[in-house]
Design a protein around this motif. Sequence first.
Motif, PDB file in Angstrom:
ATOM      1  N   THR A 218      29.470  37.944  43.115  1.00 58.92           N
ATOM      2  CA  THR A 218      29.857  39.232  42.548  1.00 58.92           C
ATOM      3  C   THR A 218      30.673  40.083  43.139  1.00 58.92           C
ATOM      4  O   THR A 218      30.125  40.401  44.025  1.00 58.92           O
ATOM      5  N   PRO A 219      31.729  40.979  42.535  1.00 56.85           N
ATOM      6  CA  PRO A 219      32.184  42.193  43.638  1.00 56.85           C
ATOM      7  C   PRO A 219      30.918  42.891  44.329  1.00 56.85           C
ATOM      8  O   PRO A 219      31.247  43.043  45.204  1.00 56.85           O
ATOM      9  N   SER A 220      30.019  43.482  43.807  1.00 57.96           N
ATOM     10  CA  SER A 220      29.654  43.959  43.840  1.00 57.96           C
ATOM     11  C   SER A 220      28.840  43.539  44.785  1.00 57.96           C
ATOM     12  O   SER A 220      27.945  44.272  46.187  1.00 57.96           O
ATOM     13  N   VAL A 250      37.326  43.102  49.252  1.00 61.50           N
ATOM     14  CA  VAL A 250      36.851  43.744  48.111  1.00 61.50           C
ATOM     15  C   VAL A 250      36.409  44.632  47.693  1.00 61.50           C
ATOM     16  O   VAL A 250      36.308  45.180  47.107  1.00 61.50           O
ATOM     17  N   LEU A 251      36.832  45.960  48.457  1.00 54.76           N
ATOM     18  CA  LEU A 251      37.031  47.357  48.964  1.00 54.76           C
ATOM     19  C   LEU A 251      37.930  47.589  47.453  1.00 54.76           C
ATOM     20  O   LEU A 251      37.377  48.975  46.560  1.00 54.76           O
ATOM     21  N   LYS A 252      39.025  47.163  47.029  1.00 56.86           N
ATOM     22  CA  LYS A 252      39.936  47.405  47.309  1.00 56.86           C
ATOM     23  C   LYS A 252      39.882  46.543  45.003  1.00 56.86           C
ATOM     24  O   LYS A 252      39.988  47.046  44.313  1.00 56.86           O
ATOM     25  N   GLN A 253      38.621  45.960  44.604  1.00 59.15           N
ATOM     26  CA  GLN A 253      38.452  45.175  43.658  1.00 59.15           C
ATOM     27  C   GLN A 253      37.389  46.238  43.342  1.00 59.15           C
ATOM     28  O   GLN A 253      37.032  46.103  41.973  1.00 59.15           O
ATOM     29  N   GLN A 254      37.170  46.819  44.185  1.00 62.38           N
ATOM     30  CA  GLN A 254      35.964  47.836  43.126  1.00 62.38           C
ATOM     31  C   GLN A 254      36.751  48.832  42.317  1.00 62.38           C
ATOM     32  O   GLN A 254      37.222  49.818  42.724  1.00 62.38           O
ATOM     33  N   SER A 255      35.790  49.610  41.245  1.00 64.71           N
ATOM     34  CA  SER A 255      36.110  50.636  40.833  1.00 64.71           C
ATOM     35  C   SER A 255      34.635  51.801  40.714  1.00 64.71           C
ATOM     36  O   SER A 255      35.218  52.750  41.149  1.00 64.71           O
ATOM     37  N   PHE A 256      33.638  51.751  41.244  1.00 67.63           N
ATOM     38  CA  PHE A 256      32.586  52.018  41.610  1.00 67.63           C
ATOM     39  C   PHE A 256      31.714  52.592  40.685  1.00 67.63           C
ATOM     40  O   PHE A 256      31.636  53.936  40.240  1.00 67.63           O
TER      41      PHE A 256
END
Length: 384
Positions: A218-220, A250-256
């Motif tokens: 998963t992205p996280s 991977v970072l660009k995938q994150q919404s946080f």
Amino acid sequence: MTNKFNPYFEFIRYCLDDYLPIPASIHNIDWDALFAFMRQQALTGVGYCGIERLKKEGVDIPKPIFMKWYALSEKIRTRNIHVNECCVRLIERLKEDGFCSCILKGQGNAILYSNPYARTSGDIDVFVMKKELTSIKERRKIIIDYVRKIFPQTKMRYQHIDFPVFKDVSVEMHFIPAAKNNPIYNRRIQHWADNQMFQQCHNTICLPNKAGTIPVPTPSFNLIYQLSHLMHHFFDEGIGLRQMLDYYLVLKQQSFITNIEDCQSSSNRENTNRKNIYALQKELRYLGLYNFAGAVMYVMHEVFGLEKERMIVPLDTKRGKTLMTEILKGGNFGRYSGLTNHSTGMKYFLKIRRNLQFVREYPAEALCEPIFRTWHFFWRLWNK
């Protein structure tokens, strides 16, 4: 040092962002040097995406350079198609034999690229576990027995065992997804990963052109796992921009942001975002990854133009410059640093000398690296 490479960084950003204008530096660039740099960093396929755009926009690219770039990008594309097929066949085989599995990095990262065939592919890293949850020790024994029943002479490492099921694509079957040199942080990251791996083995994606489906993290999970992977290779043979680009995507995938639909106002979203970032940073400190994350953020900003508001930790300029120097000196997995061109015994001492340079910045990992490597040498002899 980085000023010399700024035109190359501008070109990389142009390759990644279809909305960016042609960099001014491209009109005076040394095409042979640019091609050599992108090849050393295993970014030729990504670079060709930019070359095609430049050609369409009327930039005069020397024909010999264009043809070399085209030929190599086609090899990369063909290889990606083949590795995708191998991943699908491998997962299906493991499933038939009663295993849950998950493709780490590699082709799971490739789908994050705007052109999923542009990433330079490598080995297949697959995490494997039985459907019944077992301890790491039990899992290692089960996987070793399974592999050596088919391939008795295959080599083994602390994290994985070779599984030469394909003639032209190497497969590493992982008992554990990540490791650290420091024993305390190593134990922590093993526990962290073990609690999440079953979920990763059930997170499937569709490969391009209906090649099939494979499970990927998963992205996280990738946010921490791939950072740990970068740090591991930094203290081993070295790391290059291909791996950094993987992490950038991977970072660009994150919404946080979790449960974003429950956040009714921008202030609520900001508070949620802040809490998630704080929790992530606390985890990174616990796992011994926080300082290295700051160095990686510097590279993300300098090379790929990552916005500071998208960073998981504040960028660390001092450590970042050290990391950047190693990346630019060594290229993909440190293959151009000269470290890999020696015998095993000589490499042992050269790595110790190299890693002692990092004691002030990463004391826990740098001081433990030669101890872990020595222990690992005898561990491999014992587990032949």
